[in-house]
Design a protein around this motif. Structure first.
Motif, short mmCIF file in Angstrom:
data_model
loop_
_atom_site.label_atom_id
_atom_site.label_comp_id
_atom_site.label_asym_id
_atom_site.label_seq_id
_atom_site.Cartn_x
_atom_site.Cartn_y
_atom_site.Cartn_z
N LEU A 160 0.81 -1.21 0.00
CA LEU A 160 0.00 0.00 0.00
C LEU A 160 0.85 1.26 0.00
CD1 LEU A 160 -2.81 -1.09 2.46
CD2 LEU A 160 -3.10 -0.49 0.04
N VAL A 161 1.96 1.24 0.76
CA VAL A 161 2.81 2.43 0.82
C VAL A 161 3.87 2.42 -0.29
CG1 VAL A 161 2.45 2.75 3.29
CG2 VAL A 161 4.44 1.47 2.53
N ARG A 162 3.94 1.30 -1.03
CA ARG A 162 4.91 1.17 -2.13
C ARG A 162 6.34 1.43 -1.68
NH1 ARG A 162 1.41 4.04 -6.98
NH2 ARG A 162 -0.50 2.97 -6.47
N HIS A 163 6.69 0.79 -0.57
CA HIS A 163 8.00 1.03 0.02
C HIS A 163 8.74 -0.31 0.12
CE1 HIS A 163 10.78 3.59 2.12
NE2 HIS A 163 10.86 2.72 3.11
N HIS A 164 9.82 -0.45 -0.63
CA HIS A 164 10.66 -1.66 -0.63
C HIS A 164 9.85 -2.91 -0.96
CE1 HIS A 164 13.77 0.82 1.04
NE2 HIS A 164 13.19 0.93 2.22
N ILE A 165 8.78 -2.76 -1.75
CA ILE A 165 7.86 -3.88 -1.95
C ILE A 165 8.51 -5.05 -2.68
CG2 ILE A 165 6.76 -2.94 -4.03
CD1 ILE A 165 5.20 -5.04 -1.21
N PHE A 166 9.33 -4.77 -3.70
CA PHE A 166 9.98 -5.87 -4.42
C PHE A 166 10.82 -6.71 -3.46
CE2 PHE A 166 13.74 -7.63 -6.48
CZ PHE A 166 13.15 -8.47 -7.41
N TRP A 167 11.62 -6.04 -2.63
CA TRP A 167 12.53 -6.75 -1.73
C TRP A 167 11.77 -7.50 -0.64
CZ3 TRP A 167 16.79 -7.61 -3.98
CH2 TRP A 167 17.31 -6.67 -4.86
N VAL A 168 10.67 -6.92 -0.16
CA VAL A 168 9.85 -7.60 0.85
C VAL A 168 9.22 -8.85 0.26
CG1 VAL A 168 7.73 -7.38 2.22
CG2 VAL A 168 9.41 -5.55 2.25
N CYS A 169 8.64 -8.73 -0.94
CA CYS A 169 8.03 -9.90 -1.61
C CYS A 169 9.07 -10.98 -1.90
CB CYS A 169 7.34 -9.47 -2.90
SG CYS A 169 5.90 -8.43 -2.67
N LEU A 170 10.23 -10.55 -2.40
CA LEU A 170 11.29 -11.50 -2.72
C LEU A 170 11.78 -12.21 -1.45
CD1 LEU A 170 13.12 -12.68 -4.95
CD2 LEU A 170 14.76 -10.86 -4.42
N PHE A 171 11.97 -11.44 -0.36
CA PHE A 171 12.44 -12.03 0.89
C PHE A 171 11.45 -13.09 1.39
CE2 PHE A 171 12.80 -12.53 5.41
CZ PHE A 171 14.17 -12.60 5.62
N ALA B 117 11.14 3.84 6.50
CA ALA B 117 12.12 2.94 7.11
C ALA B 117 13.13 2.48 6.06
CB ALA B 117 11.41 1.74 7.72
N SER B 118 14.36 2.32 6.48
CA SER B 118 15.41 1.87 5.56
C SER B 118 15.12 0.44 5.09
CB SER B 118 16.77 1.92 6.26
OG SER B 118 16.83 0.90 7.25
N LEU B 119 15.78 0.05 4.02
CA LEU B 119 15.61 -1.30 3.51
C LEU B 119 16.06 -2.33 4.55
CD1 LEU B 119 14.96 -3.30 1.25
CD2 LEU B 119 17.28 -2.95 0.37
N VAL B 120 17.17 -2.05 5.23
CA VAL B 120 17.68 -2.99 6.23
C VAL B 120 16.67 -3.17 7.37
CG1 VAL B 120 19.49 -3.35 7.95
CG2 VAL B 120 20.09 -2.56 5.66
N ARG B 121 16.12 -2.06 7.84
CA ARG B 121 15.14 -2.14 8.94
C ARG B 121 13.87 -2.85 8.48
NH1 ARG B 121 11.64 2.10 12.06
NH2 ARG B 121 11.22 0.83 13.88
N THR B 122 13.41 -2.55 7.26
CA THR B 122 12.21 -3.18 6.72
C THR B 122 12.42 -4.69 6.59
OG1 THR B 122 11.62 -1.17 5.52
CG2 THR B 122 10.62 -3.22 4.76
N LEU B 123 13.57 -5.10 6.05
CA LEU B 123 13.85 -6.53 5.91
C LEU B 123 14.05 -7.19 7.27
CD1 LEU B 123 16.14 -6.67 2.73
CD2 LEU B 123 13.69 -7.19 2.95
N GLY B 124 14.57 -6.45 8.24
CA GLY B 124 14.68 -6.99 9.60
C GLY B 124 13.32 -7.30 10.20
N LEU B 125 12.36 -6.40 9.98
CA LEU B 125 11.00 -6.64 10.48
C LEU B 125 10.35 -7.83 9.79
CD1 LEU B 125 9.53 -3.03 10.83
CD2 LEU B 125 9.78 -4.73 12.63
N VAL B 126 10.48 -7.90 8.48
CA VAL B 126 9.85 -9.01 7.76
C VAL B 126 10.57 -10.32 8.08
CG1 VAL B 126 11.06 -8.94 5.52
CG2 VAL B 126 8.67 -9.62 5.62
N ALA B 127 11.86 -10.27 8.36
CA ALA B 127 12.59 -11.48 8.76
C ALA B 127 12.06 -12.00 10.09
CB ALA B 127 14.09 -11.19 8.86
N ALA B 128 11.83 -11.10 11.04
CA ALA B 128 11.28 -11.53 12.33
C ALA B 128 9.87 -12.09 12.16
CB ALA B 128 11.28 -10.36 13.31
N LEU B 129 9.05 -11.43 11.35
CA LEU B 129 7.68 -11.91 11.12
C LEU B 129 7.66 -13.26 10.41
CD1 LEU B 129 6.01 -8.57 9.99
CD2 LEU B 129 5.48 -9.87 12.06
N THR B 130 8.72 -13.54 9.67
CA THR B 130 8.80 -14.81 8.94
C THR B 130 9.45 -15.89 9.79
OG1 THR B 130 8.98 -13.62 6.84
CG2 THR B 130 9.73 -15.92 6.86
#
Length: 197
Positions: A30-41, A104-117
């Motif tokens: 929805l916010v179009r923020h780091h979406i490719f990297w979040v989906c790929l992760f 949020a930075s890409l590293v922080r965003t991926l850190g959150l999605v990593a924890a959620l995963t």
């Protein structure tokens, strides 16, 4: 081909339920923020976990119940924190809920999605245990696993990029507040379920 189609269907049916990871991907879309990297992760994480399941990790996790128990409590604690964060964002309203406030930075965003995963036992249960166990029933378990992996890639990228269709609804700050409240409820419900199980 039958094993692949069965894996694809199984993967999609298991992942489609709204959970902590899916709610996060939806919000990022929805916010179009780091979406490719979040989906790929998310898709690559699922693929790795499915690979572990198809190759017998389900037996290892059942032999190490303390590992599963530790993941359950760590996952519940993280979900409680993340839910509280969503409720606070809904309470504050205003700019913090608009797309430009989601910097949020890409590293922080991926850190959150990593924890959620990786801290979510339901992700492990769906991918490692269930897909692993079901794949063993098919003549080509690796092909079944490939189908399930394809399902993950299709789902996460569809959810992330499909969220743009909802962008007009979320042009209003009130809609962001409602989304944050719903995300908080989902997080706390899953945490409660983890603790109660």
């Amino acid at each position: 081909m039958m094993s692949y189609a069965a894996g694809l269907g199984t993967g999609l049916s298991l992942i489609v339920a709204i959970g902590a990871q899916n709610a996060f991907v939806l919000k990022q879309g929805l916010v179009r923020h780091h979406i490719f990297w979040v989906c790929l992760f998310c898709a690559l994480s699922d693929a790795l976990l499915i690979l572990l399941g198809v190759n017998g990790m389900a037996a290892i996790s059942s032999a190490a119940p303390l590992l599963v128990e530790g993941m359950r409590w760590a996952g519940a604690a993280f979900l409680i924190w993340y839910g509280a964060r969503s409720f606070r964002a809904a309470w504050q309203g205003g700019g913090s809920l608009r797309p430009e406030g989601q910097g949020a930075s890409l590293v922080r965003t991926l850190g959150l999605v990593a924890a959620l995963t990786w801290l979510n036992p339901h992700v492990w249960l769906d991918t490692v245990v269930l897909v692993g166990a079901i794949s063993a029933q098919w003549p080509q378990p690796a092909v079944f696993g490939a189908g399930a992996m394809t399902g993950s890639f299709l789902f996460f990228f569809s959810l992330g990029y499909g969220a743009r269709l909802l962008a007009p609804v979320f042009a209003r700050p009130r809609a962001w507040q409602v989304l944050e409240i719903l995300v908080g409820i989902v997080m706390w419900t899953i945490a409660l379920k983890l603790v109660a199980d």
